[in-house]
Design a protein around this motif. Sequence first.
Motif, PDB file in Angstrom:
ATOM      1  N   ILE A   1      57.553 -15.264  -8.026  1.00  0.00           N
ATOM      2  CA  ILE A   1      56.679 -16.058  -8.895  1.00  0.00           C
ATOM      3  C   ILE A   1      55.238 -15.963  -8.393  1.00  0.00           C
ATOM      4  CG2 ILE A   1      56.164 -18.375  -9.763  1.00  0.00           C
ATOM      5  CD1 ILE A   1      58.797 -17.340 -10.817  1.00  0.00           C
TER       6      ILE A   1
ATOM      7  N   ASN B   1      51.837 -17.723  -8.480  1.00  0.00           N
ATOM      8  CA  ASN B   1      51.201 -18.985  -8.847  1.00  0.00           C
ATOM      9  C   ASN B   1      49.879 -18.780  -9.575  1.00  0.00           C
ATOM     10  OD1 ASN B   1      53.343 -20.245  -7.615  1.00  0.00           O
ATOM     11  ND2 ASN B   1      52.105 -21.439  -6.178  1.00  0.00           N
TER      12      ASN B   1
ATOM     13  N   LYS C   1      63.951 -19.530  -8.671  1.00  0.00           N
ATOM     14  CA  LYS C   1      62.654 -19.435  -8.009  1.00  0.00           C
ATOM     15  C   LYS C   1      61.587 -20.221  -8.774  1.00  0.00           C
ATOM     16  CE  LYS C   1      63.754 -15.072  -5.749  1.00  0.00           C
ATOM     17  NZ  LYS C   1      63.692 -13.592  -5.775  1.00  0.00           N
ATOM     18  N   TYR C   2      61.710 -20.271 -10.071  1.00  0.00           N
ATOM     19  CA  TYR C   2      60.778 -21.052 -10.896  1.00  0.00           C
ATOM     20  C   TYR C   2      60.945 -22.543 -10.609  1.00  0.00           C
ATOM     21  CZ  TYR C   2      58.355 -22.697 -15.130  1.00  0.00           C
ATOM     22  OH  TYR C   2      57.503 -23.322 -16.005  1.00  0.00           O
TER      23      TYR C   2
ATOM     24  N   ARG D   1      59.409 -23.949  -7.548  1.00  0.00           N
ATOM     25  CA  ARG D   1      57.942 -24.057  -7.530  1.00  0.00           C
ATOM     26  C   ARG D   1      57.420 -25.242  -8.344  1.00  0.00           C
ATOM     27  NH1 ARG D   1      55.127 -19.216  -6.109  1.00  0.00           N
ATOM     28  NH2 ARG D   1      56.478 -18.101  -4.644  1.00  0.00           N
ATOM     29  N   GLN D   2      58.286 -26.086  -8.851  1.00  0.00           N
ATOM     30  CA  GLN D   2      57.839 -27.121  -9.778  1.00  0.00           C
ATOM     31  C   GLN D   2      56.719 -27.987  -9.201  1.00  0.00           C
ATOM     32  OE1 GLN D   2      60.476 -28.802 -12.488  1.00  0.00           O
ATOM     33  NE2 GLN D   2      59.365 -30.713 -12.764  1.00  0.00           N
TER      34      GLN D   2
ATOM     35  N   GLU E   1      54.571 -27.270  -6.907  1.00  0.00           N
ATOM     36  CA  GLU E   1      53.348 -26.469  -6.836  1.00  0.00           C
ATOM     37  C   GLU E   1      52.721 -26.321  -8.222  1.00  0.00           C
ATOM     38  OE1 GLU E   1      53.881 -22.793  -4.618  1.00  0.00           O
ATOM     39  OE2 GLU E   1      55.547 -23.730  -3.543  1.00  0.00           O
ATOM     40  N   PHE E   2      53.551 -26.132  -9.239  1.00  0.00           N
ATOM     41  CA  PHE E   2      53.040 -26.028 -10.606  1.00  0.00           C
ATOM     42  C   PHE E   2      52.326 -27.320 -11.013  1.00  0.00           C
ATOM     43  CE2 PHE E   2      56.686 -22.893 -11.766  1.00  0.00           C
ATOM     44  CZ  PHE E   2      55.991 -21.863 -11.150  1.00  0.00           C
TER      45      PHE E   2
END
Length: 359
Positions: A260, A262, A335-336, A339-340, A342-343
């Motif tokens: 991913i 960012n 993997k998405y 990252r929640q 961080e998103f």
Amino acid sequence: MFQAVLSAYGLRADSCKIEPFGSGLINHTWKVCQEGLAYILQEVNTTVFPKPEYIAHNIRAIKGYLDQTAPDYLFVAPINASNGDDFVVVNDRFYRLFPFIAHSCTIDSVQRPEQAYQAAKQFGQFSRILYAFKAQQLKPTIEDFHNLPLRVRQFKNALAQTSSERMIKASFAIEEIIRYYDIEAQYTQMVKSSELHLRVVHHDTKISNVLLQSETGIGLGVIDLDTVMPGYFISDVGDMMRTYLSEANEEENDFNKIAIRNDVFAAIYKGYMEEMNQVLTLAEKQFFIYSGKFMIYMQAVRFITDFLNGDIYYKTNYPEQNLVRGLNQIDLLNKYVARQQEFEEIISEIDKNQEIVLK
């Protein structure tokens, strides 16, 4: 075939240079050049789009609206044949001709965040300028295209009927799909509660469906309008997440290459929200990150369902390719999801900077 089709547009095939064009997998496409003029000729895949007249209806309706409300917007609609028809039909095959937009190009993958930004901005602009257009006027060119509850039901049916051999091979993928059933449950609740508004959306937001200026890379407009129909913004945003965030596409079998980016997520959010921030409701904005889960999960479900069914829908070049595709999307989803947070921080930072600019 070329002579019969092109003559219907007042062109002579024997005086045209005709060559295959683009990387699309659905429709056959050619570039046609004659006396300094260039066109795009396309045969519609009626297996995927069984009612081409629905495509024509939708494009006519949108073009009529844009001619009145946004005449300067680049809307690449087909050229009518000499008799006024939307399509030329030869041997039960449907063809149409588009103008070729000079000094434009398309790309097949996102290499830089700026490309994701330009694409997201174009898809956002498309929905924004059609904000007041009544989406219900459009016809479904592909029934239940992004109907996640239907895809989950199809998965359950396939699971009940598949062979023991395929079930064993797909055991991990099956467990993961079941583990993420909450994604479908959340979608059902969102639709039921009317938190998502029916809008005009593109439904196929891969980067190759954006026209870019050849020299600058600036977005010019969106193309491949066959899937434009009523839908929810999460379809467009989610498909960008699914196809832009990782350099590795759904065919990659080395999952270590699925990563991913960012900065690409930030570019998608910035570009899309620059256009749609005033259009989306506060409730809809809360589902921006969810949109990626929605589309990645749905594609994983579809690949694994097809594998369980014996590979009857997607073309395969080797055994278990649909299983690999499904596992690829499951890896991307995991993997998405990781990252929640961080998103959320990325979105918060962009929103904060936007507020400063507005002040």
